[in-house]
Design a protein around this motif. Sequence first.
Motif, PDB file in Angstrom:
ATOM      1  N   ALA A 126       0.915  -1.382  -0.062  1.00 16.12           N
ATOM      2  CA  ALA A 126      -0.143   0.026  -0.001  1.00 16.12           C
ATOM      3  C   ALA A 126       0.794   1.274  -0.080  1.00 16.12           C
ATOM      4  CB  ALA A 126      -0.990  -0.013   1.217  1.00 16.12           C
ATOM      5  N   PHE A 127       0.032   2.313  -0.665  1.00 14.64           N
ATOM      6  CA  PHE A 127       1.124   3.622  -0.647  1.00 14.64           C
ATOM      7  C   PHE A 127       0.184   4.859  -0.032  1.00 14.64           C
ATOM      8  CE2 PHE A 127      -0.107   1.777  -4.784  1.00 14.64           C
ATOM      9  CZ  PHE A 127      -1.120   2.944  -5.218  1.00 14.64           C
ATOM     10  N   ARG A 128       0.819   5.848  -0.082  1.00 10.45           N
ATOM     11  CA  ARG A 128       0.278   7.134   0.369  1.00 10.45           C
ATOM     12  C   ARG A 128      -0.297   8.075  -0.774  1.00 10.45           C
ATOM     13  NH1 ARG A 128      -1.688   5.646   5.545  1.00 10.45           N
ATOM     14  NH2 ARG A 128      -0.001   4.460   6.375  1.00 10.45           N
ATOM     15  N   ILE A 129      -0.963   9.180  -0.589  1.00  6.08           N
ATOM     16  CA  ILE A 129      -1.098   9.992  -1.670  1.00  6.08           C
ATOM     17  C   ILE A 129       0.142  10.941  -1.975  1.00  6.08           C
ATOM     18  CG2 ILE A 129      -1.919  11.855  -0.198  1.00  6.08           C
ATOM     19  CD1 ILE A 129      -3.240  11.217  -3.518  1.00  6.08           C
ATOM     20  N   GLY A 130       1.062  11.173  -0.822  1.00  8.14           N
ATOM     21  CA  GLY A 130       2.336  11.858  -1.054  1.00  8.14           C
ATOM     22  C   GLY A 130       3.133  11.097  -2.032  1.00  8.14           C
ATOM     23  N   ASP A 131       3.110   9.354  -1.890  1.00 15.59           N
ATOM     24  CA  ASP A 131       4.068   8.609  -2.846  1.00 15.59           C
ATOM     25  C   ASP A 131       3.321   8.876  -4.260  1.00 15.59           C
ATOM     26  OD1 ASP A 131       5.086   7.719  -0.568  1.00 15.59           O
ATOM     27  OD2 ASP A 131       3.659   5.910  -0.199  1.00 15.59           O
TER      28      ASP A 131
ATOM     29  N   HIS B  27      -8.244  15.312  -0.067  1.00 15.27           N
ATOM     30  CA  HIS B  27      -8.605  16.338   1.245  1.00 15.27           C
ATOM     31  C   HIS B  27      -9.681  15.866   1.950  1.00 15.27           C
ATOM     32  CE1 HIS B  27     -10.023  19.796   3.811  1.00 15.27           C
ATOM     33  NE2 HIS B  27      -8.518  19.774   3.908  1.00 15.27           N
ATOM     34  N   ASP B  28     -11.000  15.486   1.259  1.00 19.06           N
ATOM     35  CA  ASP B  28     -11.917  15.049   1.930  1.00 19.06           C
ATOM     36  C   ASP B  28     -12.258  13.606   2.510  1.00 19.06           C
ATOM     37  OD1 ASP B  28     -12.570  17.817   1.688  1.00 19.06           O
ATOM     38  OD2 ASP B  28     -14.388  17.385   0.514  1.00 19.06           O
ATOM     39  N   TYR B  29     -11.849  12.692   1.571  1.00 18.31           N
ATOM     40  CA  TYR B  29     -11.873  11.513   1.729  1.00 18.31           C
ATOM     41  C   TYR B  29     -10.540  10.398   1.789  1.00 18.31           C
ATOM     42  CZ  TYR B  29     -16.465  13.024  -0.086  1.00 18.31           C
ATOM     43  OH  TYR B  29     -17.625  13.422  -0.159  1.00 18.31           O
ATOM     44  N   ILE B  30      -9.488  11.038   1.469  1.00 18.63           N
ATOM     45  CA  ILE B  30      -8.359  10.097   1.512  1.00 18.63           C
ATOM     46  C   ILE B  30      -7.132  10.540   2.766  1.00 18.63           C
ATOM     47  CG2 ILE B  30      -6.159   9.629   0.375  1.00 18.63           C
ATOM     48  CD1 ILE B  30      -8.775   8.333  -0.742  1.00 18.63           C
ATOM     49  N   ARG B  31      -6.996  11.773   2.950  1.00 21.75           N
ATOM     50  CA  ARG B  31      -6.025  12.523   3.990  1.00 21.75           C
ATOM     51  C   ARG B  31      -4.838  11.395   3.995  1.00 21.75           C
ATOM     52  NH1 ARG B  31      -8.538  16.294   6.895  1.00 21.75           N
ATOM     53  NH2 ARG B  31     -10.752  16.698   6.676  1.00 21.75           N
ATOM     54  N   SER B  32      -4.504  10.763   5.048  1.00 19.82           N
ATOM     55  CA  SER B  32      -3.310   9.801   5.219  1.00 19.82           C
ATOM     56  C   SER B  32      -3.644   8.401   5.123  1.00 19.82           C
ATOM     57  CB  SER B  32      -2.843  10.159   6.501  1.00 19.82           C
ATOM     58  OG  SER B  32      -3.485   9.911   7.425  1.00 19.82           O
TER      59      SER B  32
ATOM     60  N   LEU C 107      -3.563   3.508   0.317  1.00 22.15           N
ATOM     61  CA  LEU C 107      -3.993   3.305  -1.209  1.00 22.15           C
ATOM     62  C   LEU C 107      -3.512   2.201  -1.685  1.00 22.15           C
ATOM     63  CD1 LEU C 107      -3.826   7.295  -2.221  1.00 22.15           C
ATOM     64  CD2 LEU C 107      -5.588   6.050  -1.297  1.00 22.15           C
ATOM     65  N   PHE C 108      -4.390   1.460  -2.725  1.00 23.40           N
ATOM     66  CA  PHE C 108      -4.202   0.183  -3.477  1.00 23.40           C
ATOM     67  C   PHE C 108      -4.159   0.769  -4.736  1.00 23.40           C
ATOM     68  CE2 PHE C 108      -5.128  -1.343   0.845  1.00 23.40           C
ATOM     69  CZ  PHE C 108      -4.036  -2.122   1.244  1.00 23.40           C
ATOM     70  N   PHE C 109      -4.794   1.669  -5.249  1.00 22.02           N
ATOM     71  CA  PHE C 109      -4.951   1.885  -6.663  1.00 22.02           C
ATOM     72  C   PHE C 109      -4.354   3.538  -7.071  1.00 22.02           C
ATOM     73  CE2 PHE C 109      -7.690  -1.566  -5.882  1.00 22.02           C
ATOM     74  CZ  PHE C 109      -7.572  -2.360  -7.075  1.00 22.02           C
ATOM     75  N   ALA C 110      -3.916   3.662  -7.861  1.00 24.60           N
ATOM     76  CA  ALA C 110      -3.337   5.096  -8.337  1.00 24.60           C
ATOM     77  C   ALA C 110      -3.497   5.113  -9.829  1.00 24.60           C
ATOM     78  CB  ALA C 110      -2.109   5.365  -8.023  1.00 24.60           C
TER      79      ALA C 110
END
Length: 402
Positions: free
Chosen positions: A78-83, A209-214, A217-220
């Motif tokens: 899994a990864f983060r939005i920053g990744d 901002h509203d639904y992911i934050r930190s 994630l498994f899909f980009a």
Amino acid sequence: MIRLAFQFCGEALGVLNGNRTRSLLTVLGLIIGVGAVIAIEILGSGLSGAVTGILGSLNDRSFVMFPNARQADITKAAFRIGDIQRAKAAVPNIAVAMPAGGTRRVVDIGHVHARLTVSADSDISFIDTPLVYGRTISGDDVAVSAHVAVLGDNGYQRLFPSGGDPVGTSIRVGERRFVVIGVRAKPTSGIIPISFGGDVFIPYTTYTHDYIRSSPLFFARFIVADPSKIGETEVAVVTYFKALKTSRSDYGTFDRKSFTATMDGIFSVMTGVVALIGAVSLLVAGIGIMNIMLVSVTERTREIGVRKAIGATRMQILTQFFIEALLLSAIGCGIGLVIGLLIGGLINRFVLISLSGVIAPIPWLQSVAIAVIFATVVTLFFGTYPAYRASRLDPIEALRYE
């Protein structure tokens, strides 16, 4: 010469008509082979067209990256939005990087409530479905994380059952309000409802901002600047994420072009296998035609002797039996052509089109060409020798034959 050819055709038809059961059994293999090849050819085109049409709403510039399900612990991949954003900066040719998938939320407008899928989108959308009302998400909407939404067809039908232009209407998604700025048309679909993205599309910055934050994630989803380099960009993104993780994580990608190419390859293999089966049927049918023509020559030896005695040339005898073999091949291929077109067309019409909603053109010219080639090959390879043997019979010996 033309008159003589017509005369030979009439005589050949009379011979075949006099032995209808034998003639039908002789060309049965040819009918099966040609029919099977043409039916599969039509179905291959129909399946390929259906896949292409179903995926047609996907933008050629987009691809999705996800952890490979075959690895030991998928959660470690899994990864983060920053990744995702760092991958955009590190890998050339990426125009947009955002979360893929969606989140289910209750959407309200007045007394209407519906549980819909909310998805992230950008000013460069990952789907090409046209708009019915309004506009798409703009770069300014993304920049300021605007609370605006574009409705998919399902979302529009659920929230606005009475129809009408909903642009400017305020809807509540969970605890947040969004203004509808556009509505997408209904995607191509048949019995199996297939849609990409979701029911409510919002700017990916707002979604983050509203639904992911930190959250992990498994899909980009990535949208590239140059679609001709999408393959190498996918490899670069996967390489980047593999290097980012220390748990030997593995990732895969999906895009419309590669998936369509893969399916086309599968259909080509299927067509090749059936073509091989058809070739075997062709060989069997050819041997059958050669056998029946040799039997015909033997049965009509005295007739050949009489014809030669009254002046028929070797070429005329050869032509007579060659035309008979040609008619056998043409009848078999003609019946096989009709059966193949009928079976393939019916399955395409009542199964593939019903499932996908996409009408793929039937390869009429290619089907006719297959039948003509089969008939020509059988006639030349298996009809020439019996005709040649008939033409070489000695007239005196033939007249003595009982």
